[in-house]
Design an enzyme around this catalytic site. Structure first.
Site, PDB file in Angstrom:
ATOM      1  N   LYS A 203       7.844 -19.625  24.532  1.00 14.35           N
ATOM      2  CA  LYS A 203       8.587 -20.879  24.366  1.00 14.35           C
ATOM      3  C   LYS A 203      10.074 -20.596  24.222  1.00 14.35           C
ATOM      4  O   LYS A 203      10.905 -21.229  24.891  1.00 14.35           O
ATOM      5  CB  LYS A 203       8.057 -21.613  23.129  1.00 14.35           C
ATOM      6  CG  LYS A 203       8.355 -23.084  23.115  1.00 14.35           C
ATOM      7  CD  LYS A 203       7.783 -23.733  21.852  1.00 14.35           C
ATOM      8  CE  LYS A 203       6.288 -23.955  21.960  1.00 14.35           C
ATOM      9  NZ  LYS A 203       5.683 -24.297  20.651  1.00 14.35           N
TER      10      LYS A 203
ATOM     11  N   ARG B 260       9.121 -24.668  15.484  1.00 14.92           N
ATOM     12  CA  ARG B 260       8.049 -24.538  16.476  1.00 14.92           C
ATOM     13  C   ARG B 260       7.600 -23.089  16.633  1.00 14.92           C
ATOM     14  O   ARG B 260       8.421 -22.197  16.756  1.00 14.92           O
ATOM     15  CB  ARG B 260       8.551 -25.059  17.831  1.00 14.92           C
ATOM     16  CG  ARG B 260       9.344 -26.346  17.741  1.00 14.92           C
ATOM     17  CD  ARG B 260      10.004 -26.700  19.048  1.00 14.92           C
ATOM     18  NE  ARG B 260       9.040 -26.935  20.108  1.00 14.92           N
ATOM     19  CZ  ARG B 260       9.360 -27.091  21.377  1.00 14.92           C
ATOM     20  NH1 ARG B 260      10.639 -27.012  21.758  1.00 14.92           N
ATOM     21  NH2 ARG B 260       8.431 -27.283  22.286  1.00 14.92           N
TER      22      ARG B 260
ATOM     23  N   GLY C 210      -2.176 -25.333  20.989  1.00 12.45           N
ATOM     24  CA  GLY C 210      -2.780 -25.960  19.817  1.00 12.45           C
ATOM     25  C   GLY C 210      -3.253 -24.995  18.738  1.00 12.45           C
ATOM     26  O   GLY C 210      -3.843 -25.410  17.752  1.00 12.45           O
TER      27      GLY C 210
ATOM     28  N   MET D 211      -1.365 -22.713  16.945  1.00 14.54           N
ATOM     29  CA  MET D 211      -0.455 -22.522  15.825  1.00 14.54           C
ATOM     30  C   MET D 211       0.312 -23.812  15.597  1.00 14.54           C
ATOM     31  O   MET D 211       0.121 -24.784  16.291  1.00 14.54           O
ATOM     32  CB  MET D 211       0.457 -21.348  16.094  1.00 14.54           C
ATOM     33  CG  MET D 211      -0.300 -20.044  16.002  1.00 14.54           C
ATOM     34  SD  MET D 211       0.746 -18.658  16.349  1.00 14.54           S
ATOM     35  CE  MET D 211       1.346 -19.065  17.944  1.00 14.54           C
TER      36      MET D 211
ATOM     37  N   ARG E 190       6.688 -23.746  30.933  1.00 12.70           N
ATOM     38  CA  ARG E 190       5.956 -22.486  31.104  1.00 12.70           C
ATOM     39  C   ARG E 190       5.205 -22.561  32.422  1.00 12.70           C
ATOM     40  O   ARG E 190       5.002 -23.661  32.969  1.00 12.70           O
ATOM     41  CB  ARG E 190       4.975 -22.266  29.959  1.00 12.70           C
ATOM     42  CG  ARG E 190       3.962 -23.375  29.843  1.00 12.70           C
ATOM     43  CD  ARG E 190       3.021 -23.152  28.663  1.00 12.70           C
ATOM     44  NE  ARG E 190       2.274 -24.358  28.387  1.00 12.70           N
ATOM     45  CZ  ARG E 190       2.058 -24.858  27.171  1.00 12.70           C
ATOM     46  NH1 ARG E 190       2.536 -24.258  26.120  1.00 12.70           N
ATOM     47  NH2 ARG E 190       1.358 -25.945  27.016  1.00 12.70           N
TER      48      ARG E 190
ATOM     49  N   HIS F 274     -30.345  -5.289  34.201  1.00  7.73           N
ATOM     50  CA  HIS F 274     -30.808  -5.194  35.587  1.00  7.73           C
ATOM     51  C   HIS F 274     -30.625  -6.516  36.320  1.00  7.73           C
ATOM     52  O   HIS F 274     -30.074  -6.573  37.418  1.00  7.73           O
ATOM     53  CB  HIS F 274     -32.282  -4.771  35.598  1.00  7.73           C
ATOM     54  CG  HIS F 274     -32.876  -4.704  36.970  1.00  7.73           C
ATOM     55  ND1 HIS F 274     -33.580  -5.746  37.537  1.00  7.73           N
ATOM     56  CD2 HIS F 274     -32.815  -3.738  37.907  1.00  7.73           C
ATOM     57  CE1 HIS F 274     -33.954  -5.406  38.752  1.00  7.73           C
ATOM     58  NE2 HIS F 274     -33.514  -4.191  39.008  1.00  7.73           N
TER      59      HIS F 274
ATOM     60  N   SER G 164     -17.344  10.340  44.217  1.00  4.45           N
ATOM     61  CA  SER G 164     -17.383   8.926  43.888  1.00  4.45           C
ATOM     62  C   SER G 164     -17.818   8.820  42.434  1.00  4.45           C
ATOM     63  O   SER G 164     -18.846   9.368  42.047  1.00  4.45           O
ATOM     64  CB  SER G 164     -18.362   8.196  44.806  1.00  4.45           C
ATOM     65  OG  SER G 164     -18.400   6.841  44.446  1.00  4.45           O
TER      66      SER G 164
ATOM     67  N   CYS H  17     -17.942   3.733  42.278  1.00  6.98           N
ATOM     68  CA  CYS H  17     -19.005   2.845  42.759  1.00  6.98           C
ATOM     69  C   CYS H  17     -19.838   2.271  41.623  1.00  6.98           C
ATOM     70  O   CYS H  17     -20.834   1.627  41.847  1.00  6.98           O
ATOM     71  CB  CYS H  17     -19.881   3.554  43.779  1.00  6.98           C
ATOM     72  SG  CYS H  17     -20.760   4.962  43.092  1.00  6.98           S
TER      73      CYS H  17
ATOM     74  N   TYR I 251     -10.510   4.375  46.976  1.00  6.79           N
ATOM     75  CA  TYR I 251     -11.161   3.070  47.111  1.00  6.79           C
ATOM     76  C   TYR I 251     -11.977   2.725  45.876  1.00  6.79           C
ATOM     77  O   TYR I 251     -12.307   3.594  45.076  1.00  6.79           O
ATOM     78  CB  TYR I 251     -12.065   3.038  48.355  1.00  6.79           C
ATOM     79  CG  TYR I 251     -13.275   3.936  48.268  1.00  6.79           C
ATOM     80  CD1 TYR I 251     -14.439   3.520  47.632  1.00  6.79           C
ATOM     81  CD2 TYR I 251     -13.251   5.214  48.823  1.00  6.79           C
ATOM     82  CE1 TYR I 251     -15.539   4.349  47.541  1.00  6.79           C
ATOM     83  CE2 TYR I 251     -14.347   6.048  48.748  1.00  6.79           C
ATOM     84  CZ  TYR I 251     -15.490   5.612  48.098  1.00  6.79           C
ATOM     85  OH  TYR I 251     -16.582   6.429  47.997  1.00  6.79           O
TER      86      TYR I 251
HETATM   87  P1  ADP Z   1       2.868 -26.612  21.005  1.00  3.34           P
HETATM   88  O1  ADP Z   1       3.165 -25.162  21.140  1.00  3.34           O
HETATM   89  O2  ADP Z   1       1.619 -26.886  20.250  1.00  3.34           O
HETATM   90  O3  ADP Z   1       2.993 -27.339  22.288  1.00  3.34           O
HETATM   91  P2  ADP Z   1       5.512 -27.550  20.357  1.00  3.34           P
HETATM   92  O4  ADP Z   1       6.390 -26.639  19.588  1.00  3.34           O
HETATM   93  O5  ADP Z   1       5.762 -27.605  21.809  1.00  3.34           O
HETATM   94  O6  ADP Z   1       4.010 -27.180  20.027  1.00  3.34           O
HETATM   95  O7  ADP Z   1       5.657 -28.971  19.721  1.00  3.34           O
HETATM   96  C1  ADP Z   1       4.776 -30.015  19.949  1.00  3.34           C
HETATM   97  C2  ADP Z   1       5.464 -31.283  20.306  1.00  3.34           C
HETATM   98  O8  ADP Z   1       6.452 -31.601  19.381  1.00  3.34           O
HETATM   99  C3  ADP Z   1       6.209 -31.194  21.619  1.00  3.34           C
HETATM  100  O9  ADP Z   1       5.356 -31.491  22.680  1.00  3.34           O
HETATM  101  C4  ADP Z   1       7.282 -32.239  21.481  1.00  3.34           C
HETATM  102  O10 ADP Z   1       6.823 -33.487  21.904  1.00  3.34           O
HETATM  103  C5  ADP Z   1       7.531 -32.248  20.011  1.00  3.34           C
HETATM  104  N1  ADP Z   1       8.782 -31.531  19.770  1.00  3.34           N
HETATM  105  C6  ADP Z   1       8.987 -30.232  19.692  1.00  3.34           C
HETATM  106  N2  ADP Z   1      10.286 -29.941  19.530  1.00  3.34           N
HETATM  107  C7  ADP Z   1      10.937 -31.100  19.479  1.00  3.34           C
HETATM  108  C8  ADP Z   1      12.297 -31.474  19.324  1.00  3.34           C
HETATM  109  N3  ADP Z   1      13.257 -30.563  19.203  1.00  3.34           N
HETATM  110  N4  ADP Z   1      12.570 -32.768  19.339  1.00  3.34           N
HETATM  111  C9  ADP Z   1      11.609 -33.684  19.479  1.00  3.34           C
HETATM  112  N5  ADP Z   1      10.321 -33.411  19.625  1.00  3.34           N
HETATM  113  C10 ADP Z   1       9.971 -32.134  19.621  1.00  3.34           C
HETATM  114 MG    MG Z   2       4.454 -27.568  23.444  1.00  8.23          MG
END
Ligand code: ADP
Ligand code: MG
Ligand code: MG
Length: 951
Positions: free
Chosen positions: A26, A96, A105, A107, A348, A469, A820, A888, A908
């Site tokens: 990220k 974040r 989802g 962390m 990403r 098997h 082989s 093989c 190979y």
């Molecule tokens: P995940 O890795 O679970 O996607 P994120 O860090 O991307 O978590 O955060 C989840 C959501 O929080 C993002 O999809 C976004 O909508 C919101 N978010 C994250 N950073 C910001 C920010 N700087 N301003 C507003 N919303 C944010």
């Molecule tokens: Mg995200």
């Protein structure tokens, strides 16, 4: 001291997209986007190294970090013209998480941090929107309390205590959605939230923004070790050492009214690869409202006609194009619109299905948006197999699920879907298959079930793992297969399969999905993959299949990059033809014993085996008492007769089989392994079967049963097998050699092709063993060439499958023209673990004790077995610099093992026919990876040289 905090934002970005390891995916993505002019809210990334420090420090923040964070916050304040904790124009931040690989989802993220009783009022005044300010505050307390203070529901049956409070408020107000609650309700909710926090923690909810920030950063680091994250890492093999980075970023608000909103989008459709904008958004919403499913989001295209947001749609379409251009791949991105202004919050490379992968790569490479190297480097080789599998018709499957026909889940062992009548024996499977598809169910399978497995559309076993098997043979045949479905009980005598309170009788319908392991009762219609229709069944014109066009483009691209040759393990012409259609360049392993089971030839094999021991005895006596030849011949005449008779009958049969293979393979090399398994595997075991065999051979029951028991071994896998058979019974190797050369000569005479036989002697451990077998091969070749009045080129080599062979490779290579690696046996013998029995403890080793990371029979043990391979490669090359080297074992189709073979410089890999596409692309990916790494090393060296010069 290393830099711990990296700023990002317009004109101040310190990191870049290549620093995923340090900044997390990220953070690296945010930095790269900021550099390339996307509108990213400014912020900073705390590196993954700090996460490592945090854990090394017994989960405490390293000293000095807070000062660095304060400095970075000060920069943010300047850029945003807001104050963290300020009572006029407060700066709020998002905290974040972000690991190297995205872990969706797993962390935690906290939004709106910096709010307290004072700043919320300032936010209200500034925005002139009290509902918005208190909604943000409410969200912040809720997230922070969950993530940092761990106030959560106690179990799955309980509701989240904060959601309970909100639901009460909604009910009281008589509204459906949170965003319909007025400011006063939100204030009341916040009071209740705070009371709950005090009750649960004995402390007041923190007011000081810096305290809040410290808690949040610590919580993100700590979330790397939460249960969800640990499970996810285990499943996707993400190393624990990586750690997570923390991104602190200025908030932008999607919940500021009707000209605001938030959404997620893919630049192309990740399910089918179509070049269409694919995503969703919500008006007047924040953060995870879109994924949470509280309100139903709208399609991105609907934004064009949404009041106040039409211009943002246009901008988004531009961003979509720009992201693909700048990042060279499909992007999965997140955005927020604050009061009509668009911000990009994350990007990403999008995860995609195999179908989408081939289409997207094909399209983007052609559009010059993606580099061909990236197309190859970004493949999940394993997933390519999905493209070959037959599938359940969607509606039929859904109907079955609705009707609760799912019985259980076993291990997925051969991908695809199969439906058919249930049969418990090979014999029934074969018979019934002439009337329609059959699914063969066995407790476990053995070579005797082979014909049933061939006839069946699908195979399910109650016992056995992914290298049992059933699984190995099914993969070779490309059969749908589920193994180890331990919930089912198969009662051979009653003909009833039971699973819980459900039963299926033999003859009734059963359906299995070898991609997921599902076992279902009843019939579910299936359809073959288009690739199979084009390449194998030839029922579809390649021009009519878009899937084929995409697949073919990628495969040809892969062939340009790969260095490893791709061969197949096949012992039937049809398997060989299929493998060639998938791109195999030769046969790397033909297991001749598989030919012994077809039709009634097993009778001759058995005849040979029953009389082999006495025949050997006769020869031994003859050698020491040559004068008694006549006497001995009389004494042993029955055994001599039968043994020779059996070999004579087998010779033309084997020859015909080899001819089939040579014809199928044309000029391509065909590696034939001589007889390998211990002899008792071919013999009957039950009293009735022994009785029947005795009658067929016209000898007494006792004689057959005596041989059967005398051939039993305690450790057959370490017993009389492999070349040890050919040493004690050279007549067998001689017969196999003769059949092979006659076949090759016959095909050469009949066609314009020149067969290239490569004879492979199994289980060699001593140089002398190989020499003895080699003598037989050369002698027979000479005889057969003389008889045919022509010669053919051929090679004789050996399997390296016991440690002694690897260690003495230098000597063995004096005689062997190729090696082989038989890594199934090499793994068994190196680890001293039997493939068949390891199931009792391997799962514990892997999951509980953490001794091994993956099953060594599926993925090569590179440190141990791989070391022996290295030794063998070095030894072999020392004696014979150009020695041909292959693999093989089952590992030949495993992507990470293939990478190891690529790096070892093997010639190979050989794998089952339906794995060939996976191996082709895995080989290409390894080659691309290796050349990228080499380029990087060169770059580092060049820099080092330059600096050295400067000095
Ligand atoms: P995940 O890795 O679970 O996607 P994120 O860090 O991307 O978590 O955060 C989840 C959501 O929080 C993002 O999809 C976004 O909508 C919101 N978010 C994250 N950073 C910001 C920010 N700087 N301003 C507003 N919303 C944010
Ligand atoms: Mg995200
Ligand atoms: Mg072997």
């Amino acid at each position: 001291m290393a830099k711990r905090v990296y700023l990002f934002g317009k004109d101040i970005t310190e990191g870049n997209g290549s620093q995923r390891n340090l900044l997390g995916g990220k953070g690296a993505g945010l930095a790269e986007m900021a550099k390339r002019g996307f509108n990213v809210p400014p912020g900073f990334t705390i590196t993954t190294d700090v996460c490592a420090e945090y854990y090394a420090n017994k989960r405490k923040m390293p000293a000095g970090l807070d000062a660095e964070v304060k400095k970075a916050i000060a920069v943010l304040e300047k850029r945003t013209k807001k104050q963290f904790g300020g009572d006029k124009n407060p700066l709020l931040v998002a905290v974040r998480s972000g690991a190297r690989e995205s872990m969706p989802g797993m962390m935690d993220t906290i939004l709106n941090l910096g709010l307290n009783e004072a700043t919320v009022e300032a936010l209200k005044a500034k925005s002139n929107n009290g509902r918005f300010a208190y909604d943000s505050y409410r969200r912040f307390i809720q997230m922070y309390s969950g993530v940092v203070l761990h106030i959560e529901r106690l179990n799955e049956n309980e509701h989240d205590p904060f959601e309970v409070i909100i639901a009460e408020a909604r009910n009281k107000r008589g509204v459906l959605h949170d965003n319909q609650l007025p400011e006063e309700d939100l204030k009341a909710i916040i009071e209740k939230f705070k009371k709950l926090v005090l009750e649960k923690t004995g402390k007041h909810f923190p007011n000081d923004p810096y305290k809040q920030l410290e808690g949040a950063i610590g919580a993100v680091f700590a979330s790397w070790m939460n249960e969800r994250a640990i499970l996810y890492r285990r499943k996707y093999k993400i190393p624990e050492e990586w750690g997570t980075a923390v991104n602190v970023q200025a908030m932008v608000f999607g919940n500021l009214g009707d000209s605001s909103g938030t959404g997620v989008a893919f630049t192309r459709n990740p399910a089918n690869g179509e070049n269409e904008f694919y995503g969703e958004f919500l008006v007047n919403a924040q953060g995870e409202d879109v994924v949470a499913g509280i309100r139903t989001p709208l399609k991105i295209s609907a934004m064009a006609t949404t009041p106040n947001l039409g211009h943002c749609h246009k901008e988004l379409c531009e961003v979509r194009k720009q992201l693909e251009k700048e990042f060279g791949d499909v992007q999965d991105f997140e955005f927020t619109i604050e009061d009509g202004k668009l911000y990009i919050l994350q990007t990403r490379n999008g995860k995609r299905t195999a179908r989408a992968y081939v289409k997207i790569s094909h399209d983007m490479v052609k559009q010059n948006l993606m580099s061909p190297e990236h197309a190859i480097a970004s493949v999940e080789p394993e997933s390519i197999e999905q493209l070959l599998a037959p599938v359940f018709h969607k509606e039929a499957y859904q109907k079955a699920i609705n009707e609760k026909n799912l019985l259980t889940k076993g291990l997925p062992a051969g991908p695809g879907a199969a439906t058919g009548t249930l049969a418990f024996t090979a014999e029934k499977a074969e018979r019934w298959a002439t009337h329609g598809p059959v699914v063969l169910a066995r407790v476990e399978t053995s070579p005797e079930d082979l014909r049933g497995m061939l006839a069946a559309s699908g195979i399910v076993t109650a016992k056995g793992g992914v290298s049992s098997h059933a699984a190995v043979v099914a993969r070779q045949m490309g059969k749908v297969c589920v193994v180890g479905a331990s919930d089912i009980d198969i009662n051979y005598s009653t003909g009833i399969l039971t699973c819980g309170d459900k039963t299926i009788k033999e003859g009734e319908f059963i359906s299995i999905n070898g991609s997921t392991g599902e076992v279902l009762s009843g019939k579910i219609d299936t359809a073959p993959s288009e690739l199979i229709q084009v390449l194998i069944d030839k029922t579809m014109n390649p021009k009519d299949s878009e899937l084929f066009a995409d697949y073919d483009f990628i495969m040809k691209l892969a062939d340009k990059y790969r260095k490893l040759g791709i061969r197949t393990n096949a012992d039937q012409p049809e398997q060989a033809i299929n493998a060639v259609a998938f791109g195999a360049e030769g046969i790397g392993l033909c297991r001749t014993e598989h030919m012994f089971f077809k039709g009634d030839r097993i009778d001759y094999v058995r005849e040979m085996i029953i009389f082999a021991p006495e025949y050997a005895e006769y020869k031994a006596k003859l050698a020491s008492r040559p004068g008694d030849a006549v006497l001995l011949e009389n004494e042993y005449h029955i055994s001599i007769h039968h043994f020779n008779h059996a070999l004579k009958e087998l010779l033309p049969i084997q020859q015909a089989d080899f001819e089939g293979l040579f014809t199928a393979m044309g000029d391509r090399p065909v590696t034939v392994r001589y007889l390998d398994p211990p002899l008792h595997e071919f013999l009957p075991s039950s009293k009735d079967q022994i009785d029947e065999l005795a009658r067929k051979l016209n000898v007494d029951f006792a004689r057959v049963s005596q041989t059967v028991s005398s051939l039993q071994e305690t450790n057959p896998m370490l017993g009389h097998r492999g070349c040890r058979l050919g040493i004690v019974y050279p007549e067998i190797s001689e017969m196999q050699s003769r059949a092979l050369f006659r076949a090759a000569l016959a095909v050469a005479a009949k066609s314009k092709k020149t067969p290239k036989p490569e004879i492979m002697i199994p289980l060699v451990g001593f140089e002398r063993e190989f020499e003895l077998q080699l003598e037989i091969v050369h002698r027979v070749a000479k005889e057969e060439f003389a008889a045919a009045k022509r010669t053919l080129e051929y090679k004789v080599g050996t399997m390296i499958e016991i440690p002694r062979a690897a260690i003495t490779a230098e000597q063995i290579a004096k005689h062997a023209e190729f090696f082989s690696f038989g890594t199934n046996d090499l793994t068994q013998t190196t680890l001293g673990m039997s493939r068949d029995d390891a199931g009792h403890f391997l799962p514990f080793y892997e999951k509980n004790a953490g001794i091994i990371k993956t099953n060594p029979f599926a993925t090569l043990d590179q440190i141990g077995v791989g070391k022996l391979m290295e030794i063998a490669v070095q030894g072999g090359r020392k004696t014979r610099p150009n020695i041909k080297l292959g693999i093989c074992g089952e590992h030949g189709g495993d992507p990470s093992s293939i990478e190891f073979c690529n790096d070892l410089g093997l010639s190979y890999v050989s794998c089952s026919p339906f794995r060939v596409p996976v191996a082709r692309i895995a080989a290409a990916k390894s080659a691309v990876k290796a050349s990228m790494a080499a380029k990087a090393t060169v770059a580092v060296k060049t820099i080092a040289k330059k600096t050295a010069k400067r000095r």
